[in-house]
Design a protein around this motif. Structure first.
Motif, PDB file in Angstrom:
ATOM      1  N   TYR A 247      25.743  39.159 -35.486  1.00 34.30           N
ATOM      2  CA  TYR A 247      25.504  40.332 -34.653  1.00 34.30           C
ATOM      3  C   TYR A 247      26.486  41.443 -34.988  1.00 34.30           C
ATOM      4  CZ  TYR A 247      22.746  37.335 -31.557  1.00 34.30           C
ATOM      5  OH  TYR A 247      21.799  36.493 -31.043  1.00 34.30           O
ATOM      6  N   PHE A 248      26.031  42.681 -34.853  1.00 36.79           N
ATOM      7  CA  PHE A 248      26.952  43.814 -34.886  1.00 36.79           C
ATOM      8  C   PHE A 248      27.681  43.821 -33.550  1.00 36.79           C
ATOM      9  CE2 PHE A 248      25.557  45.859 -38.705  1.00 36.79           C
ATOM     10  CZ  PHE A 248      24.196  45.628 -38.806  1.00 36.79           C
ATOM     11  N   VAL A 249      28.931  44.284 -33.568  1.00 35.11           N
ATOM     12  CA  VAL A 249      29.695  44.355 -32.312  1.00 35.11           C
ATOM     13  C   VAL A 249      29.862  45.813 -31.926  1.00 35.11           C
ATOM     14  CG1 VAL A 249      31.862  43.824 -31.159  1.00 35.11           C
ATOM     15  CG2 VAL A 249      30.927  42.233 -32.837  1.00 35.11           C
ATOM     16  N   ALA A 250      29.597  46.097 -30.664  1.00 35.18           N
ATOM     17  CA  ALA A 250      29.753  47.460 -30.159  1.00 35.18           C
ATOM     18  C   ALA A 250      30.551  47.391 -28.858  1.00 35.18           C
ATOM     19  CB  ALA A 250      28.384  48.078 -29.913  1.00 35.18           C
ATOM     20  N   PRO A 251      31.098  48.540 -28.422  1.00 35.62           N
ATOM     21  CA  PRO A 251      31.795  48.531 -27.130  1.00 35.62           C
ATOM     22  C   PRO A 251      30.829  48.156 -26.012  1.00 35.62           C
ATOM     23  CG  PRO A 251      32.135  50.600 -28.296  1.00 35.62           C
ATOM     24  CD  PRO A 251      31.101  49.851 -29.056  1.00 35.62           C
ATOM     25  N   PRO A 252      31.335  47.766 -24.832  1.00 36.01           N
ATOM     26  CA  PRO A 252      30.484  47.239 -23.763  1.00 36.01           C
ATOM     27  C   PRO A 252      29.414  48.211 -23.267  1.00 36.01           C
ATOM     28  CG  PRO A 252      32.740  47.535 -22.994  1.00 36.01           C
ATOM     29  CD  PRO A 252      32.760  47.742 -24.462  1.00 36.01           C
TER      30      PRO A 252
ATOM     31  N   ASN B  99      28.176  52.751 -23.300  1.00 42.86           N
ATOM     32  CA  ASN B  99      28.553  54.069 -23.818  1.00 42.86           C
ATOM     33  C   ASN B  99      29.869  54.491 -23.185  1.00 42.86           C
ATOM     34  OD1 ASN B  99      26.345  54.223 -25.392  1.00 42.86           O
ATOM     35  ND2 ASN B  99      25.474  56.027 -24.421  1.00 42.86           N
TER      36      ASN B  99
ATOM     37  N   PRO C 128      31.424  57.624 -22.262  1.00 43.13           N
ATOM     38  CA  PRO C 128      31.093  59.045 -22.221  1.00 43.13           C
ATOM     39  C   PRO C 128      32.341  59.891 -22.401  1.00 43.13           C
ATOM     40  CG  PRO C 128      31.079  58.145 -20.011  1.00 43.13           C
ATOM     41  CD  PRO C 128      31.405  57.005 -20.924  1.00 43.13           C
TER      42      PRO C 128
END
Lengths: 505, 109
Positions: B86-91, B93, B95
């Motif tokens: 999986y790609f990991v992204a922050p939890p 957006n 803003p």
């Protein structure tokens, strides 16, 4: 950023209300006209308004704009091309099959097909939307101004059905996004782009419905139509059919109230529940002097209520612009068909129209006409996958009238299958066996009580034929008049006292 | 006509663009001025053009055959962080903070 009804969405905060608010105002959908529910004593009645936005995943081998495979539950990021991952230098290439699916669906829903439709970009940031925009059809979609007819039972009685219609505003082609898995413990999101770029048909329904039951019936009929056409398999549990409901209430004669959007609805049953809950919530809120916020709410199936979805971003501004990499989509009909074009590059609306299969409503009519069964029977037959075919197969193989056969199908066969959670395909009793049994009954070789006994034995699926079971359990009806008289006489002779008592009464 | 601070702030939130300084904002004003020249043309009764090809070309339609995908390893090479495949992204957006809470020259305008 847009919040979408991903099944793995996590909610912020506790629900504002518990399950169903107390002191429910009665909301009865007046089947004759619009909905005019009774408010609490002394208060004006409320009219609920329900509109639906439905996303149906197109049943195709590959995605809308790329040649990646479409498949449920594949290893993460294995069905992703460079375009799907939004790598620079890649371009969208439209999948012909997806266009055909949308045209079929538009025709089945009585829409006008736009011979020229356009693609646009809808911009928002989210981890599962790698390009930062979704390609959709905002200005001129592929189909507009259709209608969907569906039926409802009045007062839960199958015998009284009423037909209603909901207007279809439009159908548009658009890309699906990838999937986000929220890992709260490590404060991160895992992104799988397998679904990113899969073709969707968004079906926008006008707010012509007034309660959960109507919405559920409309969606069920749409589901059957899509499955009949093959344009979408429309299985809600696998995310192939996603429904968002827009709900508001107002007093008769007044303008429409503020609407909320309800997402995260995973089954048709929950759709009805979520809508009815939201209608009640809004009525209660307003009757208590509160206001309704124009917000997005998620349905919590465990608690049976809707909860606000945290949205720090305020109102979305999608900055729509024409998709510069895609010229207009041109469709043809018999009249406008170009003479010298490669036929693989041409989509002929009339050609597709001629090849549409019988829609569920037509199939039902044919069943009623051909077999003399009741309309509500035809609904049940079509509602269960494979049941209509099973019924017709039995009718072909037996002398028993279809009007009698239907009873055995709907009462005996179907209830058994439901009890054991089996599909028609999984039935241990084949149409051949059932027909054989009904033939014995029809020829008066067994009584109907005996037939039910034989059926109970057939369910065991031990491979015995009905005739074998009848012989085994000695269930044959005696046909000989003399033999019957002898038995009766013997019974009377043996019970003289009881007979005298009976005659004296 | 100047673009208001609210609109500039709104644009920074939507597009995650950073006007950085008055020169950046001035560049925006010049771009708008340049585009405004389009309004000098009378387009009454003229349909907007979607493509220079007009009616001559319809969009290329691809056959529904699998020709791509199956390149998980290559795709993940680009990822700064990954978990299994999986790609990991922050939890969620993150803003842009509100105007008052940001250090941006827009505040002083």
């Amino acid at each position: 950023a847009a919040r979408r009804g991903c099944a793995l969405w996590r909610r912020a905060g506790r629900p504002a209300l518990g399950p169903f608010p107390r002191g429910r105002s009665a909301v009865a959908c007046n089947v004759g006209g619009g909905a005019v529910p009774a408010g609490k004593s002394g208060l004006a009645p409320w009219i609920p308004v329900v509109g639906l936005e439905i996303h149906a995943q197109i049943s195709s081998n590959t995605k809308l704009f790329s040649g990646s495979q479409v498949q449920f539950a594949a290893p993460p990021n294995s069905l992703v091309s460079f375009f799907d991952a939004s790598l620079p230098g890649t371009l969208p290439v439209l999948n012909r099959r997806c266009v055909e699916a949308a045209v079929m669906t538009g025709l089945a829903l009585n829409c006008s097909i736009n011979k020229k439709s356009l693609f646009d970009r809808k911009h928002y940031f989210y981890a599962d939307l790698p390009a930062g925009y979704q390609i959709t059809q905002q200005r001129v979609p592929i189909a507009v101004n259709g209608s969907l007819s569906y039926s409802l039972c009045i007062d839960n009685k199958m015998s009284q059905m009423v037909t209603k219609t909901v207007r279809i505003k439009q159908i548009q082609l658009e890309q699906d996004s990838g999937k986000s898995l929220h890992d709260d413990t490590r404060s991160q999101t895992l992104v799988d782009l397998n679904r990113a770029g899969v073709g969707l048909m968004e079906v926008v329904m006008e707010p012509d419905m007034c309660c959960g039951e109507e919405a559920a019936a409309a969606v069920r009929e749409l589901q059957l139509i899509l499955q009949t056409l093959g344009s979408s398999q429309a299985v809600m549990a696998e995310g192939q059919l996603r429904v968002d409901a827009n709900v508001s209430v107002h007093h008769p004669g007044e303008p429409y109230g503020v609407r909320t959007e309800v997402k995260n609805i995973n089954s048709i049953r929950f759709l009805a529940k979520a809508i009815d809950y939201e209608i009640q919530r809004q009525i209660e809120e307003l009757e208590n002097g509160g206001t309704i916020l124009n917000e997005t709410r998620a349905f919590d199936s465990k608690l049976g209520c809707t909860v606000p979805m945290r949205d720090k971003e305020g109102k979305q501004d999608y900055r729509f612009m024409p998709e510069p990499n895609l010229p207009p989509l041109i469709l043809y009909d018999a009249k406008s068909l170009p003479a010298n074009m490669n036929h693989q590059q041409v989509i002929n609306i009339d050609w597709i129209h001629e090849r549409l299969p019988d829609l569920p409503s037509v199939k039902r009519e044919k069943l009623v006409e051909q077999y003399g069964i009741l309309p509500e029977h035809s609904f049940t037959l079509l509602n269960e996958d494979g049941l209509a075919e099973f019924f017709e197969s039995v009718v072909k193989q037996t002398q028993m009238k279809p009007k009698k056969v239907i009873g055995w199908i709907l009462n005996d066969l179907l209830s058994y299958l439901k009890q054991h959670s089996l599909t028609v395909k999984e039935s241990p009793v084949s149409s051949f066996l059932l027909a054989g049994l009904l033939n014995l009954l029809e020829k008066k070789e067994i009584s109907s009580t005996a037939a039910k006994q034989v059926l109970a034995e057939l369910w065991k699926g031990e491979g015995k034929t009905p005739l074998e079971i009848v012989k085994e359990q000695k269930l044959e009806l005696l046909q000989d008049q003399k033999e019957l008289e002898q038995i009766c006489q013997a019974v009377i002779d043996g019970q003289e006292n009881e007979v005298i008592m009976m005659l004296l009464e | 006509q100047k673009v208001s601070v609210e609109v500039l702030d709104h644009l920074e939130h939507l597009a995650l663009v950073d006007f950085r300084d008055s020169e950046g904002v001035e560049r925006l004003h010049k771009a708008i001025q340049f585009a405004d020249q389009l309004c000098e043309v009378n387009t009454d009764g003229v349909e907007p053009m979607d493509s220079v090809l007009e009616d001559r070309w319809c969009l290329y339609l691809r056959e529904d055959d699998v020709t791509e995908g199956n390149c998980t390893k290559e795709l993940l090479e680009n990822a700064r962080e990954k978990v299994e495949e999986y790609f990991v992204a922050p939890p969620g957006n993150i803003p842009l903070p509100k105007l008052e809470e940001r250090e941006t020259f827009l505040q002083s305008s």
